[in-house]
Design a protein around this motif. Structure first.
Motif, PDB file in Angstrom:
ATOM      1  N   UNK A 102       0.813  -1.207   0.000  1.00  0.00           N
ATOM      2  CA  UNK A 102       0.000   0.000   0.000  1.00  0.00           C
ATOM      3  C   UNK A 102       0.855   1.269   0.000  1.00  0.00           C
ATOM      4  N   UNK A 103       2.164   1.097   0.074  1.00  0.00           N
ATOM      5  CA  UNK A 103       3.062   2.247   0.092  1.00  0.00           C
ATOM      6  C   UNK A 103       3.380   2.736  -1.305  1.00  0.00           C
ATOM      7  N   UNK A 104       3.794   3.988  -1.398  1.00  0.00           N
ATOM      8  CA  UNK A 104       4.114   4.562  -2.707  1.00  0.00           C
ATOM      9  C   UNK A 104       5.575   4.362  -3.086  1.00  0.00           C
ATOM     10  N   UNK A 105       6.426   4.016  -2.133  1.00  0.00           N
ATOM     11  CA  UNK A 105       7.817   3.723  -2.426  1.00  0.00           C
ATOM     12  C   UNK A 105       8.619   4.919  -2.913  1.00  0.00           C
ATOM     13  N   UNK A 106       9.832   4.631  -3.443  1.00  0.00           N
ATOM     14  CA  UNK A 106      10.709   5.684  -3.940  1.00  0.00           C
ATOM     15  C   UNK A 106      10.053   6.476  -5.070  1.00  0.00           C
ATOM     16  N   UNK A 107       9.345   5.771  -5.941  1.00  0.00           N
ATOM     17  CA  UNK A 107       8.731   6.445  -7.084  1.00  0.00           C
ATOM     18  C   UNK A 107       7.711   7.474  -6.609  1.00  0.00           C
ATOM     19  N   UNK A 108       6.895   7.095  -5.642  1.00  0.00           N
ATOM     20  CA  UNK A 108       5.904   8.019  -5.118  1.00  0.00           C
ATOM     21  C   UNK A 108       6.528   9.228  -4.446  1.00  0.00           C
TER      22      UNK A 108
ATOM     23  N   UNK B 177      12.241  17.411 -13.718  1.00  0.00           N
ATOM     24  CA  UNK B 177      13.677  17.265 -13.482  1.00  0.00           C
ATOM     25  C   UNK B 177      13.952  16.907 -12.029  1.00  0.00           C
ATOM     26  N   UNK B 178      13.250  17.578 -11.099  1.00  0.00           N
ATOM     27  CA  UNK B 178      13.425  17.228  -9.694  1.00  0.00           C
ATOM     28  C   UNK B 178      12.964  15.799  -9.426  1.00  0.00           C
ATOM     29  N   UNK B 179      11.934  15.352 -10.133  1.00  0.00           N
ATOM     30  CA  UNK B 179      11.469  13.977  -9.982  1.00  0.00           C
ATOM     31  C   UNK B 179      12.541  12.984 -10.397  1.00  0.00           C
ATOM     32  N   UNK B 180      13.144  13.190 -11.576  1.00  0.00           N
ATOM     33  CA  UNK B 180      14.143  12.218 -12.023  1.00  0.00           C
ATOM     34  C   UNK B 180      15.384  12.250 -11.137  1.00  0.00           C
ATOM     35  N   UNK B 181      15.723  13.434 -10.609  1.00  0.00           N
ATOM     36  CA  UNK B 181      16.861  13.517  -9.699  1.00  0.00           C
ATOM     37  C   UNK B 181      16.619  12.657  -8.461  1.00  0.00           C
ATOM     38  N   UNK B 182      15.408  12.702  -7.927  1.00  0.00           N
ATOM     39  CA  UNK B 182      15.093  11.865  -6.759  1.00  0.00           C
ATOM     40  C   UNK B 182      15.049  10.385  -7.125  1.00  0.00           C
ATOM     41  N   UNK B 183      14.515  10.060  -8.282  1.00  0.00           N
ATOM     42  CA  UNK B 183      14.503   8.659  -8.701  1.00  0.00           C
ATOM     43  C   UNK B 183      15.923   8.096  -8.757  1.00  0.00           C
TER      44      UNK B 183
END
Length: 260
Positions: A46-52, A187-193
């Motif tokens: 039920x968690x969103x994980x790193x992607x979330x 861009x901030x999303x891919x940096x966190x991924x």
């Protein structure tokens, strides 16, 4: 006559605080409340994980840019402010006020998360703080066990990439397309991924300060890395962009001369 449509300094500082608050409150809430929520009866996570979590950072930044960017420029990050100043896009005299507003906004965000946690399940807040409160870290505090050198290199490089994209998509030659906020948020999303496993991703000293306040002694002891090196990355990116892409005063005259 003064232009009543020009935001005042107070307007800009409030906008920076609000934008940083939304970024930190939304993304760190996702990391603490939703990233590892558990499993359903049939075993489905039920968690969103790193992607979330990565999406939460990108989406909250995007929301802040479109909501308050027209007022303050939508920095919401001391490294962005340093990078824009180094690139000649922002006055150095205005940097201290922006930094204070960003730090305050981020700290309010994590403080409200603590307030929510006080009324949560028994032990939730204590466990969150014992786990570092989503703070950045290296060595034993890195999600993937990466050391100090990895954290330093990652923070410089990923912050520099982030600032270069911001400076590129907001360049005057591009005109007002209205899509800059989407590019910056993604861009901030891919940096966190890419970098959450390395050091839980800072690229933003205000975010790092906000979580370290409640993350315990180890988070505070390692905080210097996540203040210093994102600022270094921002400065390097700003200087690089200025040297490569910003015209010198002589360039427009030279271009005009060639057309005659």
């Amino acid at each position: 006559m003064s232009d009543n449509t020009t935001p005042s300094t107070a307007n800009k500082l409030v906008a920076e605080a609000l934008g940083t608050f939304v970024l930190v409150f939304g993304s760190i809430s996702t990391a603490l409340f939703a990233s590892d929520f558990g499993a359903s009866a049939n075993g489905t996570s039920l968690g969103v994980g790193f992607v979330g979590v990565a999406l939460a950072f990108g989406l909250t930044l995007m929301a802040g840019i479109y909501a308050w960017g027209p007022i303050s420029g939508g920095h919401f990050n001391p490294a962005v402010t340093f990078g824009l100043a180094a690139a000649g896009r922002f006055a150095w005299k205005d940097v201290p006020g922006y930094l204070v507003a960003q730090i305050v906004g981020g700290a309010v965000g994590t403080t409200l998360i603590v307030l929510i946690g006080l009324f949560g399940t028994d032990g939730w807040l204590a466990n969150a703080q014992d786990s570092g409160f989503a703070s950045n870290g290296y060595g034993e505090h890195s999600p993937g066990g990466f050391g100090l050198g990895s954290a330093i290199i990652a923070e410089i490089l990923f912050t520099a990439v982030f600032i270069l994209v911001i400076l590129g998509v907001t360049h005057a030659r591009r005109g007002a397309t209205g899509f800059a906020g989407i590019s910056i948020g993604l861009t901030l999303t891919f940096i966190h991924l890419a970098s959450i496993p390395i050091d839980n991703t800072s690229v933003n000293p205000a975010r790092s300060i906000a979580t370290a306040i409640y993350g315990g002694g180890d988070a505070l002891a390692q905080l210097w890395v996540f203040i210093l090196f994102p600022l270094v990355g921002g400065l390097l990116a700003g200087l690089l962009h200025r040297g490569l892409f910003e015209p010198t005063p002589a360039q427009p005259l030279q271009a005009e001369a060639r057309t005659k």
